[in-house]
Design an enzyme around this catalytic site. Sequence first.
Site, mmCIF file in Angstrom:
data_model
loop_
_atom_site.group_PDB
_atom_site.id
_atom_site.type_symbol
_atom_site.label_atom_id
_atom_site.label_comp_id
_atom_site.label_asym_id
_atom_site.label_seq_id
_atom_site.Cartn_x
_atom_site.Cartn_y
_atom_site.Cartn_z
ATOM 1 N N HIS A 163 36.292 36.071 34.761
ATOM 2 C CA HIS A 163 36.220 34.638 35.062
ATOM 3 C C HIS A 163 35.146 33.998 34.181
ATOM 4 O O HIS A 163 34.241 34.691 33.701
ATOM 5 C CB HIS A 163 35.814 34.421 36.524
ATOM 6 C CG HIS A 163 36.861 34.771 37.526
ATOM 7 N ND1 HIS A 163 36.613 35.634 38.576
ATOM 8 C CD2 HIS A 163 38.142 34.363 37.659
ATOM 9 C CE1 HIS A 163 37.712 35.738 39.311
ATOM 10 N NE2 HIS A 163 38.656 34.986 38.778
ATOM 11 N N CYS A 250 30.875 35.148 43.369
ATOM 12 C CA CYS A 250 32.202 35.261 44.021
ATOM 13 C C CYS A 250 32.136 35.447 45.531
ATOM 14 O O CYS A 250 33.123 35.238 46.222
ATOM 15 C CB CYS A 250 33.005 36.451 43.513
ATOM 16 S SG CYS A 250 32.663 37.066 41.928
HETATM 17 N N1 GLY Z 1 38.543 42.067 42.267
HETATM 18 C C1 GLY Z 1 38.341 40.711 42.060
HETATM 19 C C2 GLY Z 1 39.477 40.062 41.406
HETATM 20 O O1 GLY Z 1 40.130 40.730 40.652
HETATM 21 O O2 GLY Z 1 39.802 38.928 41.591
#
Ligand code: GLY
Length: 255
Positions: A163, A250
């Site tokens: 991300h 996250c």
């Molecule tokens: N394990 C976090 C994701 O792949 O979104």
Amino acid sequence: MLSQAIVRPPATTFAQGITTAKLGRPDVDLALLQHEEYCQALEQCGLDLIRLRANPNFPDSTFVEDTAIVTETCALLTRPGAPSRMGEVNGIASILGQFYPELTIMKAGTLDGGDVCQAEEHFFIGLSARTNERGAQQLVGWLQENGFTASCVDIRGLPELLHLKTGLSYLGDNRLVLHEALAGHEAFKGFEQIVPQPEEAYAANCIRVNDHVLLPTGYPQLETTLQKRGYTVITLDMSEFRKMDGGLSCLSLRF
Ligand code: GLY
């Protein structure tokens, strides 16, 4: 000031989530312990926590940040880019609805909250394996309607970044921490840029929470750099979340 955070502990199925990390299977009991320490750190920063129940139907559901974009005034439910994660949004909608009377629901495209970094009134949006152009354009439109500006940063050629926020954090004070792969990108012109050493790249995912910065444990150079800038740093062991491609940002939706 941030006042709330939504968190969800890892479920018994956590190890079945998506990962590219090749760091081994996570220890769920240790992940639960690390998650609790994370929650306590957020409380130490002055946040009230909304603690959701673990959801074993969605192994990645502890990474709540991907399900929504939350600002002081408005919130939007995303369409996560991994098919196995789409259903996670349902479990967040009713909670966010208690705080935001008008909750926008994305209608098309895909977008993970991990690809969205707010820097005051501006948002950086990562185009990634999870967030496509259609999703990003919808978010840009919604942000503009709500008085914000936005710019897109294409990270599809950077496999080290799942991300955008894997490699980007906004600390306030016009200051970014960013992965060396993002350094010099024109989207970040005008900001002070702190670039961790390559061996400390994982720590580019840190979070400013009111008067503190949360940093993963084990990155002393960045910790010293931040302390020299006057930040009070709390370090947290993230080993089990890192095994699942996760980081500090996250694990919560902060607003
Ligand atoms: N394990 C976090 C994701 O792949 O979104």
